[in-house]
Design an enzyme around this catalytic site. Structure first.
Site, PDB file in Angstrom:
ATOM      1  N   LYS A  53       0.850  -1.203   0.000  1.00 47.81           N
ATOM      2  CA  LYS A  53       0.000   0.000   0.000  1.00 47.81           C
ATOM      3  C   LYS A  53       0.880   1.246   0.000  1.00 47.81           C
ATOM      4  O   LYS A  53       0.635   2.201  -0.743  1.00 47.81           O
ATOM      5  CB  LYS A  53      -0.930  -0.025   1.226  1.00 47.81           C
ATOM      6  CG  LYS A  53      -2.010  -1.086   1.104  1.00 47.81           C
ATOM      7  CD  LYS A  53      -2.751  -1.351   2.395  1.00 47.81           C
ATOM      8  CE  LYS A  53      -3.720  -2.518   2.194  1.00 47.81           C
ATOM      9  NZ  LYS A  53      -4.385  -2.960   3.427  1.00 47.81           N
ATOM     10  N   GLN A  97      -4.481  -1.528   9.679  1.00 49.51           N
ATOM     11  CA  GLN A  97      -4.391  -2.855   9.078  1.00 49.51           C
ATOM     12  C   GLN A  97      -5.009  -3.894  10.011  1.00 49.51           C
ATOM     13  O   GLN A  97      -4.637  -4.000  11.179  1.00 49.51           O
ATOM     14  CB  GLN A  97      -2.910  -3.206   8.792  1.00 49.51           C
ATOM     15  CG  GLN A  97      -2.715  -4.527   8.073  1.00 49.51           C
ATOM     16  CD  GLN A  97      -3.304  -4.526   6.658  1.00 49.51           C
ATOM     17  OE1 GLN A  97      -3.225  -3.535   5.933  1.00 49.51           O
ATOM     18  NE2 GLN A  97      -3.912  -5.646   6.266  1.00 49.51           N
ATOM     19  N   ASP A 120     -10.891   3.247   4.445  1.00 52.44           N
ATOM     20  CA  ASP A 120     -11.313   1.839   4.364  1.00 52.44           C
ATOM     21  C   ASP A 120     -12.834   1.706   4.419  1.00 52.44           C
ATOM     22  O   ASP A 120     -13.367   0.610   4.245  1.00 52.44           O
ATOM     23  CB  ASP A 120     -10.693   1.044   5.528  1.00 52.44           C
ATOM     24  CG  ASP A 120      -9.652   0.051   5.043  1.00 52.44           C
ATOM     25  OD1 ASP A 120      -9.567  -0.160   3.818  1.00 52.44           O
ATOM     26  OD2 ASP A 120      -8.944  -0.521   5.889  1.00 52.44           O
TER      27      ASP A 120
END
Ligand code: NDP
Length: 281
Positions: A53, A97, A120
């Protein structure tokens, strides 16, 4: 094989090129999109995902700041970091994460991320907006699935869609996105009776189960579009999806491979969400 491939690498490249050019335009206005990644613990797979990422951010002209914390970090300290990142004007997107190591509780941490930086799409405000048909940040994997269907101009309106899996990360949001595009959607899960019969009704079948080769050929209608979200590592190290690719490809009209299908889209959509977050500051 009769099905045509939905190539996630091709679609992800197109999405990233678009992001790159919009990042250039933002930079001309003095805005450089920034993504903060928060990684707790030493799970090797999570480290690989986060590195990818960050690398993709840099490739597209955005900046990324990695916060790698030891597994012993307390809930209070993670929340304090999120609070700092929420107030940092150079950071437009915050990615925590998952999974977080025990005993950390992920919900309070995800809910602490500002909805404006929730790239997200997991904060209840963004989940609610998606539900109401006014999506802002959509979870990256479901957004990637929709981008693939659109890239190949596969019709959604009026189609029967079946989503196997009801997670907050994949199953529920993709079902909602398909519904907003006027598909008739059924969501299946581990308690669904006659799963094969339900799946056989699908014009669009999305498998997000987490079980290798779970969707067999006899569960798929001739000509269906099959999206395989699953990533399952086999004992020999090979990655396989939730769909029995060979058997299903013989019946489907379009199918995503694993690897090279949904996987590459997830990072591409994270980049898009980060760019969008920076665009609205
Ligand atoms: P979860 O484990 O959160 O959800 C799995 C879902 O599958 C659950 O809703 C579960 O039902 C359902 N399920 C399990 N067994 C059955 C069964 N026998 N019949 C019907 N439904 C069943 O997984 P995720 O949604 O997070 O992920 C799904 C897969 O996608 C995983 O392989 C994951 O690695 C992969 N993934 C890939 C991504 C990518 O970038 N390509 C991103 C995210 C995930 P119930 O709710 O009843 O337990």
């Amino acid at each position: 094989m009769s099905a045509q491939l939905i190539d996630g690498k091709v679609v992800a490249k197109a999405v990233k090129e678009e992001v790159r050019s919009r990042v250039e335009a933002l930079k001309a206005r003095g805005i450089r999109p920034g993504l903060a990644t928060v990684l707790v613990g030493d799970d090797p797979a999570s480290h690989v995902y986060v590195r990818n990422k960050q690398r993709t951010c840099e490739e597209l002209g955005m900046h990324s700041v990695g916060h790698n914390l030891p597994a012993t970090t307390s809930q209070v300290d993670v929340l304090a970091l999120i609070d700092r990142l929420n107030r940092d004007p150079a950071i437009h997107g915050i990615l925590v994460q998952l999974p977080l190591p025990k005993p950390l509780r992920s919900e309070p941490i995800l809910y602490a991320v500002s909805p404006d930086k929730d790239v997200d799409g997991l904060h209840p405000v963004n989940v609610g907006k998606l539900m109401m048909g006014e999506p802002r940040f959509v979870p990256c994997t479901p957004a990637g699935i929709m981008a693939m269907l659109d890239y190949y101009k596969l019709p959604i309106e009026g189609k029967t869609a079946v989503v196997v899996g009801r997670s907050n990360l994949v199953g529920k949001p993709v079902a909602m996105l398909l519904l907003h595009r006027h598909a008739t959607v059924t969501i299946c899960h581990s308690k669904t009776p006659d799963l094969a019969e339900v799946c056989r009704r699908a014009d669009i079948l999305v498998a997000a189960v987490g079980k290798a080769r779970f969707i067999r050929g006899e569960m798929v209608k001739e000509g269906a579009v099959v999206i395989d979200v699953g990533i399952n590592r086999q004992p020999d190290g090979k990655l396989v999806g939730d769909v029995d690719f060979e058997a299903v490809a013989a019946k489907a009209s379009w199918i995503t491979p694993v690897p090279g299908g949904v996987g590459p889209m997830t990072i591409a959509m994270l980049m898009q969400n980060t760019m969008l977050a920076a665009s609205t500051t």
